[in-house]
Motif scaffolding. Structure first.
Motif, PDB file in Angstrom:
ATOM      1  N   PHE A 299      -5.256  -5.454   0.382  1.00 45.58           N
ATOM      2  CA  PHE A 299      -3.799  -4.768   0.407  1.00 45.58           C
ATOM      3  C   PHE A 299      -3.263  -4.652  -1.004  1.00 45.58           C
ATOM      4  O   PHE A 299      -3.551  -5.615  -1.752  1.00 45.58           O
ATOM      5  N   PHE A 300      -2.542  -3.563  -1.514  1.00 43.01           N
ATOM      6  CA  PHE A 300      -1.722  -3.493  -2.446  1.00 43.01           C
ATOM      7  C   PHE A 300      -0.704  -2.514  -2.194  1.00 43.01           C
ATOM      8  O   PHE A 300      -0.789  -1.598  -1.934  1.00 43.01           O
ATOM      9  N   ARG A 301       0.359  -3.073  -2.590  1.00 38.72           N
ATOM     10  CA  ARG A 301       1.718  -2.291  -2.591  1.00 38.72           C
ATOM     11  C   ARG A 301       2.377  -2.257  -3.985  1.00 38.72           C
ATOM     12  O   ARG A 301       2.568  -3.639  -4.353  1.00 38.72           O
ATOM     13  N   GLY A 302       2.515  -1.094  -4.541  1.00 35.01           N
ATOM     14  CA  GLY A 302       3.352  -1.201  -6.028  1.00 35.01           C
ATOM     15  C   GLY A 302       3.075  -0.116  -6.824  1.00 35.01           C
ATOM     16  O   GLY A 302       2.509   0.973  -6.436  1.00 35.01           O
ATOM     17  N   LYS A 303       3.336  -0.185  -7.910  1.00 36.20           N
ATOM     18  CA  LYS A 303       3.310   1.206  -8.978  1.00 36.20           C
ATOM     19  C   LYS A 303       1.801   1.550  -9.049  1.00 36.20           C
ATOM     20  O   LYS A 303       1.093   0.706  -9.582  1.00 36.20           O
ATOM     21  N   MET A 304       1.569   2.689  -8.653  1.00 40.14           N
ATOM     22  CA  MET A 304       0.220   3.260  -8.901  1.00 40.14           C
ATOM     23  C   MET A 304       0.271   4.531  -9.470  1.00 40.14           C
ATOM     24  O   MET A 304       0.500   5.403  -8.446  1.00 40.14           O
ATOM     25  N   LYS A 327     -10.152   5.601  -6.304  1.00 38.75           N
ATOM     26  CA  LYS A 327     -11.083   5.138  -5.659  1.00 38.75           C
ATOM     27  C   LYS A 327     -11.080   4.836  -4.134  1.00 38.75           C
ATOM     28  O   LYS A 327     -12.053   4.953  -3.513  1.00 38.75           O
ATOM     29  N   PHE A 328      -9.934   4.265  -3.762  1.00 34.83           N
ATOM     30  CA  PHE A 328      -9.758   3.199  -2.585  1.00 34.83           C
ATOM     31  C   PHE A 328      -8.629   4.046  -1.845  1.00 34.83           C
ATOM     32  O   PHE A 328      -8.420   3.191  -0.762  1.00 34.83           O
ATOM     33  N   GLY A 329      -7.732   5.084  -2.273  1.00 33.04           N
ATOM     34  CA  GLY A 329      -6.663   5.488  -1.712  1.00 33.04           C
ATOM     35  C   GLY A 329      -7.058   6.043  -0.154  1.00 33.04           C
ATOM     36  O   GLY A 329      -6.298   5.687   0.702  1.00 33.04           O
ATOM     37  N   GLY A 330      -8.424   6.499  -0.105  1.00 30.99           N
ATOM     38  CA  GLY A 330      -8.891   7.018   1.183  1.00 30.99           C
ATOM     39  C   GLY A 330      -9.816   6.021   1.951  1.00 30.99           C
ATOM     40  O   GLY A 330     -10.354   6.643   3.220  1.00 30.99           O
ATOM     41  N   ASP A 331     -10.019   4.840   1.590  1.00 38.82           N
ATOM     42  CA  ASP A 331     -10.644   3.925   1.865  1.00 38.82           C
ATOM     43  C   ASP A 331     -10.010   3.262   3.172  1.00 38.82           C
ATOM     44  O   ASP A 331      -9.201   2.561   3.054  1.00 38.82           O
ATOM     45  N   ARG A 332     -10.741   3.297   4.253  1.00 39.57           N
ATOM     46  CA  ARG A 332      -9.915   2.603   5.593  1.00 39.57           C
ATOM     47  C   ARG A 332      -9.788   1.023   5.261  1.00 39.57           C
ATOM     48  O   ARG A 332      -9.212   0.519   6.106  1.00 39.57           O
ATOM     49  N   ARG A 333     -10.647   0.431   4.650  1.00 37.16           N
ATOM     50  CA  ARG A 333     -10.693  -0.897   4.250  1.00 37.16           C
ATOM     51  C   ARG A 333      -9.574  -1.191   3.514  1.00 37.16           C
ATOM     52  O   ARG A 333      -9.173  -2.484   3.556  1.00 37.16           O
ATOM     53  N   PHE A 334      -9.010  -0.407   2.778  1.00 37.24           N
ATOM     54  CA  PHE A 334      -7.819  -0.976   1.753  1.00 37.24           C
ATOM     55  C   PHE A 334      -6.634  -0.099   2.419  1.00 37.24           C
ATOM     56  O   PHE A 334      -6.519   0.945   2.679  1.00 37.24           O
ATOM     57  N   VAL A 349       1.102 -11.429   4.573  1.00 35.80           N
ATOM     58  CA  VAL A 349       0.546 -12.655   5.460  1.00 35.80           C
ATOM     59  C   VAL A 349      -0.428 -11.873   6.469  1.00 35.80           C
ATOM     60  O   VAL A 349      -0.924 -12.686   7.244  1.00 35.80           O
ATOM     61  N   ARG A 350      -0.494 -10.589   6.521  1.00 37.53           N
ATOM     62  CA  ARG A 350      -1.612 -10.005   7.571  1.00 37.53           C
ATOM     63  C   ARG A 350      -2.822  -9.835   6.797  1.00 37.53           C
ATOM     64  O   ARG A 350      -3.863  -9.181   7.416  1.00 37.53           O
ATOM     65  N   SER A 351      -3.020 -10.015   5.417  1.00 37.16           N
ATOM     66  CA  SER A 351      -4.128  -9.416   4.559  1.00 37.16           C
ATOM     67  C   SER A 351      -5.032 -10.660   4.511  1.00 37.16           C
ATOM     68  O   SER A 351      -4.875 -11.708   4.277  1.00 37.16           O
ATOM     69  N   VAL A 352      -6.216 -10.116   4.200  1.00 35.90           N
ATOM     70  CA  VAL A 352      -7.374 -11.212   4.076  1.00 35.90           C
ATOM     71  C   VAL A 352      -7.519 -11.306   2.354  1.00 35.90           C
ATOM     72  O   VAL A 352      -7.459 -12.215   1.785  1.00 35.90           O
ATOM     73  N   PHE A 353      -7.459 -10.075   1.624  1.00 34.83           N
ATOM     74  CA  PHE A 353      -7.526 -10.068   0.390  1.00 34.83           C
ATOM     75  C   PHE A 353      -6.431  -9.335  -0.296  1.00 34.83           C
ATOM     76  O   PHE A 353      -5.816  -8.291   0.385  1.00 34.83           O
ATOM     77  N   CYS A 354      -5.674 -10.039  -1.247  1.00 34.30           N
ATOM     78  CA  CYS A 354      -4.562  -9.347  -2.040  1.00 34.30           C
ATOM     79  C   CYS A 354      -4.754  -8.904  -3.390  1.00 34.30           C
ATOM     80  O   CYS A 354      -5.186  -9.728  -4.079  1.00 34.30           O
ATOM     81  N   LEU A 355      -4.862  -7.575  -3.529  1.00 33.74           N
ATOM     82  CA  LEU A 355      -5.001  -7.206  -4.989  1.00 33.74           C
ATOM     83  C   LEU A 355      -3.852  -7.544  -5.972  1.00 33.74           C
ATOM     84  O   LEU A 355      -2.803  -7.435  -5.761  1.00 33.74           O
ATOM     85  N   CYS A 356      -4.171  -8.181  -6.957  1.00 34.48           N
ATOM     86  CA  CYS A 356      -3.323  -8.695  -8.071  1.00 34.48           C
ATOM     87  C   CYS A 356      -3.682  -8.202  -9.477  1.00 34.48           C
ATOM     88  O   CYS A 356      -4.123  -8.864 -10.462  1.00 34.48           O
ATOM     89  N   THR A 411     -17.536  -3.233  -2.595  1.00 33.91           N
ATOM     90  CA  THR A 411     -18.771  -3.841  -2.469  1.00 33.91           C
ATOM     91  C   THR A 411     -18.613  -5.507  -2.648  1.00 33.91           C
ATOM     92  O   THR A 411     -19.106  -6.353  -2.032  1.00 33.91           O
ATOM     93  N   ILE A 412     -17.933  -5.649  -3.803  1.00 38.36           N
ATOM     94  CA  ILE A 412     -17.490  -7.192  -4.279  1.00 38.36           C
ATOM     95  C   ILE A 412     -16.791  -7.820  -3.001  1.00 38.36           C
ATOM     96  O   ILE A 412     -17.121  -8.896  -2.542  1.00 38.36           O
ATOM     97  N   LEU A 413     -15.627  -7.372  -2.496  1.00 44.20           N
ATOM     98  CA  LEU A 413     -15.173  -7.844  -1.450  1.00 44.20           C
ATOM     99  C   LEU A 413     -15.794  -7.899  -0.280  1.00 44.20           C
ATOM    100  O   LEU A 413     -15.699  -9.156   0.606  1.00 44.20           O
ATOM    101  N   GLU A 414     -16.668  -7.009   0.212  1.00 42.16           N
ATOM    102  CA  GLU A 414     -17.547  -7.247   1.251  1.00 42.16           C
ATOM    103  C   GLU A 414     -18.597  -8.394   1.271  1.00 42.16           C
ATOM    104  O   GLU A 414     -18.868  -9.067   2.123  1.00 42.16           O
TER     105      GLU A 414
END
Length: 472
Positions: A299-304, A327-334, A349-356, A411-414
């Protein structure tokens, strides 16, 4: 009244014993008298036994209360750990919410030797330096609000705060410089910070002897902005301006910190977490789904920025956020979103990984929100120095991905999900970890203000009061 009623009974019946009566009547009356006397004796015995029972109950109660009050934390800690260990790591358990109320919010004990007997004196500055800024509610709730929270916590702390400046180890200077919000974009404008703090220093150095005797080395300030005591949001300008000369001997509590040389940390400093409201986190956990299922992988929400702008030779986030979007805007995992949403904590709170990822500065409030809400933080900010490493074992609760490797995130997160994710989530569930990153108006044992005082207790060599006593 009992002692007066007993003799009266015998006076009433004595005349009856002298009356000439038949033997049978005399026998009946004596039998009645004996029965009444036996009943009275039984009542006296019952009352005596009842009093003994009450005394024994009171003794047991006070003895048990004494034991509990002199060892309160052992039972609380063991109970919370047992509760958390039964929860599945990948779920946002109700234990998170219970922890915020029961573990994060318990009062610290006052006992000799805490923080090595550290004493802090708080300057009572005119309201223009602090209280007047609170007319805007955002001042005490936005991501830079640690300057307000620390001040409030110290004001209410009777066993660290001292009203006698002559016995103080450190002097806290409460100046709020992050509450001048821009009318254009709503962001904090800190162009006035240097002049406001300089004015406060001039005031205390003229009215008190303590600044001048140490050159300010035992004085503590908060700089909770992008680049700390450099007081500018743009790194190139912050570097060019540097830290004000009058602050270079003081101790700065700042959110900015890196593991390499940087002009904005060339001062005695303690890295602190950005402010996130404990109340907002509690509200999120109350409203979270009952089953707590984490159905968002990353998950990530913010300025991109799709097309990042070149501002003085620099690009926002060093283009890292742009790379994530491309890279991941169209990736269903993200689950990525570029738009603001006030309830975004419900997505964390619904996410496994949170990008910071970094923004203009390397640090982000997402670090705190992710940890407290049980989402594994994925830190993308090369060389960042994180707050309170002694209390928060960051390598055990988070992932660090190099900025150049952001294209390999999937790949890293998987790989982590297939190997040691459960271990990371178990470490993340430790209430002490979440507690250490939150500021409370009333300082709680182990919270962020507590950690700051612990860090200051390691700097007592700067205390003029201690060095004077040792020299004598």
């Amino acid at each position: 009244m009992k002692t007066s009623s007993q003799p009266q009974r015998y006076v009433i019946h004595m005349p009856e014993l002298q009356r000439p009566t038949r033997n049978r009547g005399f026998y009946v009356r004596m039998r009645l008298l004996n029965t009444r006397h036996a009943r009275h004796t039984e009542k006296a015995l019952c009352h005596r036994y009842l009093r003994w029972a009450i005394w024994l109950s009171l003794l047991c109660y006070f003895f048990t209360s004494y034991l509990i009050s002199h060892n309160p934390h052992k039972s609380l800690t063991s109970l919370s750990k047992t509760s958390l260990s039964k929860a599945k790591p990948i779920l946002a358990s109700r234990a998170l919410f219970e922890s915020l109320n029961d573990n994060i919010l318990h009062q610290p004990r006052s006992y000799p030797g805490l923080f090595k007997g550290l004493k802090v004196y708080l300057y009572d500055l005119p309201s223009k330096y602090n209280h007047d800024w609170l007319s805007n509610d955002r001042c005490s709730s936005h991501l830079f609000a640690s300057e307000v929270a620390i001040h409030r916590a110290l004001l209410k702390n009777d066993f660290v705060r001292t009203l006698d400046p002559w016995e103080a180890d450190f002097f806290f200077v409460p100046v709020y410089v992050s509450c001048n919000f821009s009318t254009v974009n709503g962001f904090p404008a800190i162009g006035h910070a240097r002049s406001l703090i300089s004015s406060a220093v001039q005031l205390i150095s003229s009215d008190f002897p303590f600044w001048n005797r140490s050159g300010g080395s035992d004085h503590v300030f908060v700089a909770s902005h992008d680049f700390g005591a450099c007081f500018h949001t743009m790194e190139d300008v912050a570097i060019a301006d540097g830290i004000p000369e009058f602050l270079k001997k003081s101790i700065i509590l700042q959110t900015f910190g890196v593991r390499y040389e940087h002009p904005c940390q060339e001062v005695e400093n303690v890295v602190i977490p950005p402010y996130v409201s404990p109340e907002s986190l509690r509200s999120t956990l109350v409203k979270s789904p009952a089953n707590g299922r984490r159905d968002i992988f990353a998950f990530f929400r913010g300025k991109m920025e799709v097309n990042p702008k070149n501002i003085s030779g620099r690009f926002y986030s060093k283009r890292v956020r742009t790379m994530i979007w491309r890279k991941f805007g169209g990736d269903r995992r993200f689950y990525l979103n570029r738009h603001r949403f006030p309830g975004y904590q419900s997505e964390i709170v619904r996410s496994v990984f949170c990008l910071c990822p970094l923004g203009w500065a390397p640090w982000s409030p997402r670090l705190v929100e992710s940890v407290v809400l049980g989402c594994v933080p994925v830190i993308i900010a090369d060389g960042i120095r994180l707050p309170f490493p002694a209390a928060v074992k960051w390598p055990e609760i988070s992932l660090t991905v190099a900025e150049n490797d952001v294209g390999k995130l999937g790949t890293i997160l998987e790989h982590v999900a297939a190997t040691n994710l459960s271990a990371i989530q178990t470490n993340l569930a430790d209430p002490a970890v979440r507690r250490a990153l939150l500021f409370n108006d009333n300082m709680q044992e182990g919270d962020a203000t507590w950690q700051i005082l612990k860090e200051l207790s390691h700097k007592l060599g700067r205390s003029h009061a201690r060095t004077r006593i040792s020299s004598e």
